[in-house]
Design a protein around this motif. Structure first.
Motif, PDB file in Angstrom:
ATOM      1  N   UNK A  98      24.762  -3.785 -44.644  1.00 53.94           N
ATOM      2  CA  UNK A  98      24.587  -2.764 -45.695  1.00 53.94           C
ATOM      3  C   UNK A  98      25.045  -1.430 -45.112  1.00 53.94           C
ATOM      4  N   UNK A  99      24.808  -0.366 -45.269  1.00 49.98           N
ATOM      5  CA  UNK A  99      25.065   0.873 -44.850  1.00 49.98           C
ATOM      6  C   UNK A  99      24.303   1.615 -43.740  1.00 49.98           C
ATOM      7  N   UNK A 100      23.041   1.154 -43.634  1.00 45.03           N
ATOM      8  CA  UNK A 100      22.308   1.939 -42.741  1.00 45.03           C
ATOM      9  C   UNK A 100      21.665   1.076 -41.586  1.00 45.03           C
ATOM     10  N   UNK A 101      21.764  -0.178 -41.506  1.00 43.44           N
ATOM     11  CA  UNK A 101      21.165  -1.184 -40.468  1.00 43.44           C
ATOM     12  C   UNK A 101      21.911  -1.723 -39.563  1.00 43.44           C
ATOM     13  N   UNK A 102      21.860  -1.787 -38.335  1.00 46.51           N
ATOM     14  CA  UNK A 102      22.348  -2.600 -37.302  1.00 46.51           C
ATOM     15  C   UNK A 102      21.309  -3.461 -36.542  1.00 46.51           C
ATOM     16  N   UNK A 103      21.720  -4.592 -36.096  1.00 49.37           N
ATOM     17  CA  UNK A 103      20.988  -5.543 -35.150  1.00 49.37           C
ATOM     18  C   UNK A 103      22.015  -5.889 -34.439  1.00 49.37           C
ATOM     19  N   UNK A 125      30.016  11.849 -43.075  1.00 45.52           N
ATOM     20  CA  UNK A 125      31.232  12.157 -42.751  1.00 45.52           C
ATOM     21  C   UNK A 125      31.833  11.347 -41.463  1.00 45.52           C
ATOM     22  N   UNK A 126      32.268  12.218 -40.474  1.00 48.31           N
ATOM     23  CA  UNK A 126      32.598  11.695 -39.090  1.00 48.31           C
ATOM     24  C   UNK A 126      31.542  11.560 -38.197  1.00 48.31           C
ATOM     25  N   UNK A 127      30.256  11.885 -38.636  1.00 52.56           N
ATOM     26  CA  UNK A 127      29.043  11.816 -37.726  1.00 52.56           C
ATOM     27  C   UNK A 127      28.317  10.597 -38.016  1.00 52.56           C
ATOM     28  N   UNK A 128      27.666   9.926 -37.188  1.00 51.31           N
ATOM     29  CA  UNK A 128      26.671   8.948 -37.457  1.00 51.31           C
ATOM     30  C   UNK A 128      25.364   9.009 -36.726  1.00 51.31           C
ATOM     31  N   UNK A 129      24.542   9.891 -36.922  1.00 49.67           N
ATOM     32  CA  UNK A 129      23.125  10.024 -36.291  1.00 49.67           C
ATOM     33  C   UNK A 129      22.325   8.469 -36.428  1.00 49.67           C
ATOM     34  N   UNK A 130      21.690   8.125 -35.307  1.00 52.39           N
ATOM     35  CA  UNK A 130      20.980   6.876 -35.397  1.00 52.39           C
ATOM     36  C   UNK A 130      19.603   6.955 -34.693  1.00 52.39           C
ATOM     37  N   UNK A 131      18.657   6.080 -35.033  1.00 56.03           N
ATOM     38  CA  UNK A 131      17.453   5.764 -34.271  1.00 56.03           C
ATOM     39  C   UNK A 131      17.453   4.424 -33.969  1.00 56.03           C
ATOM     40  N   UNK A 132      17.081   4.071 -32.748  1.00 60.21           N
ATOM     41  CA  UNK A 132      17.132   2.756 -32.300  1.00 60.21           C
ATOM     42  C   UNK A 132      15.929   2.280 -31.515  1.00 60.21           C
ATOM     43  N   UNK A 133      15.493   1.096 -31.599  1.00 59.07           N
ATOM     44  CA  UNK A 133      14.088   0.470 -30.880  1.00 59.07           C
ATOM     45  C   UNK A 133      14.652  -0.770 -30.276  1.00 59.07           C
ATOM     46  N   UNK A 134      14.644  -0.840 -28.991  1.00 63.65           N
ATOM     47  CA  UNK A 134      15.021  -1.820 -28.134  1.00 63.65           C
ATOM     48  C   UNK A 134      13.816  -2.727 -27.766  1.00 63.65           C
ATOM     49  N   UNK A 135      13.537  -4.151 -27.810  1.00 61.61           N
ATOM     50  CA  UNK A 135      12.455  -4.675 -27.266  1.00 61.61           C
ATOM     51  C   UNK A 135      12.848  -5.846 -26.261  1.00 61.61           C
ATOM     52  N   UNK A 136      12.473  -5.907 -25.139  1.00 58.54           N
ATOM     53  CA  UNK A 136      12.981  -6.967 -24.180  1.00 58.54           C
ATOM     54  C   UNK A 136      12.199  -6.767 -22.794  1.00 58.54           C
ATOM     55  N   UNK A 156      16.731  -7.178 -27.448  1.00 61.46           N
ATOM     56  CA  UNK A 156      17.230  -7.035 -28.983  1.00 61.46           C
ATOM     57  C   UNK A 156      16.898  -5.659 -29.571  1.00 61.46           C
ATOM     58  N   UNK A 157      17.848  -5.339 -30.159  1.00 61.72           N
ATOM     59  CA  UNK A 157      17.654  -4.049 -30.648  1.00 61.72           C
ATOM     60  C   UNK A 157      17.744  -4.120 -32.426  1.00 61.72           C
ATOM     61  N   UNK A 158      16.967  -2.996 -33.031  1.00 59.17           N
ATOM     62  CA  UNK A 158      17.310  -2.679 -34.437  1.00 59.17           C
ATOM     63  C   UNK A 158      17.576  -1.251 -34.517  1.00 59.17           C
ATOM     64  N   UNK A 159      18.498  -0.671 -35.333  1.00 58.99           N
ATOM     65  CA  UNK A 159      18.947   0.363 -35.417  1.00 58.99           C
ATOM     66  C   UNK A 159      19.121   0.814 -36.842  1.00 58.99           C
TER      67      UNK A 159
END
Length: 213
Positions: A83-88, A122-133, A113-116
């Motif tokens: 989609x436009x907002x989720x990365x794994x 525009x040219x900026x991509x703010x993100x929040x990530x949680x990594x479990x491991x 493993x991470x979920x983001x």
């Protein structure tokens, strides 16, 4: 889960998976379609600190030690965009800090493993990530200081594994369609925290490469 001996195994495995995935095809869902992957490498520094912990030098003699200082390390990650907002994906890092008058060494390697969640502007991509491991730690405490090479020293050594929960936030800047520069910060928690485990903030600077549909 990554060990201290191989902090990049998670990154390499996920990179291989991403390269095998097709960049074109019919999506199962228009709102949550696979759109490609992004991956790259990071350098980091920051400040970490442990609780005071005792060292038994000899019978009846105990010293108090504490890890605190500026870590330096390297690592990488790879994440698949849906989609436009989720990365794994997965990420792994190695980090070390010298501390105390004798320049003792505390080293860790961790990953998972991470979920983001991302929000492109525009040219900026703010993100929040949680990594479990999890990962592994090595603490080598030098009980004396020397300036001479190949000199026997008194050393206390400890090695153990740990669970890791790592929230982070940051922002990517698109330099081109294929390349981004990234600045992020995280805080490594360990629910199984040992007395000599050093937690703290780390600041990362990295480059990511895109392969998008």
């Amino acid at each position: 889960m990554c060990s201290s001996r191989s902090p990049f195994i998670c990154f390499i495995l996920c990179l291989s998976l991403g390269l095998l995935l097709p960049t074109q095809g019919q999506a199962k869902s228009k709102n949550f379609a696979y759109k490609g992957f992004t991956g790259g490498m990071f350098l980091h520094t920051g400040y970490v600190q442990s609780k005071p912990f005792p060292i038994i030098v000899k019978e009846g003699i105990t010293l108090q030690q504490q890890i605190k200082g500026v870590p330096i390390g390297i690592g990488g990650k790879l994440a698949l965009l849906f989609g436009n907002h989720w990365r794994f994906g997965m990420e792994g890092y190695a980090s070390s800090v010298r501390y105390g008058a004798t320049r003792s060494a505390f080293k860790i390697g961790w990953g998972g493993l991470l979920v983001e969640f991302i929000y492109p502007i525009q040219r900026y991509v703010p993100f929040v990530t949680l990594t479990l491991g999890g990962g592994g730690a090595k603490n080598m405490i030098l009980l004396e200081k020397t300036k001479d090479d190949f000199t026997p020293l008194s050393v206390v050594y400890r090695e153990y594994g740990f669970m890791a929960i790592t929230p982070s936030l940051g922002c990517e800047f698109l330099m081109s369609k294929k390349m981004k520069i990234v600045l992020k910060a995280d805080y490594l928690f360990s629910p199984t925290q040992e007395p000599d485990f050093a937690s703290g903030f780390r600041i990362y600077l990295g480059f990511l490469f895109n392969n998008m549909r």
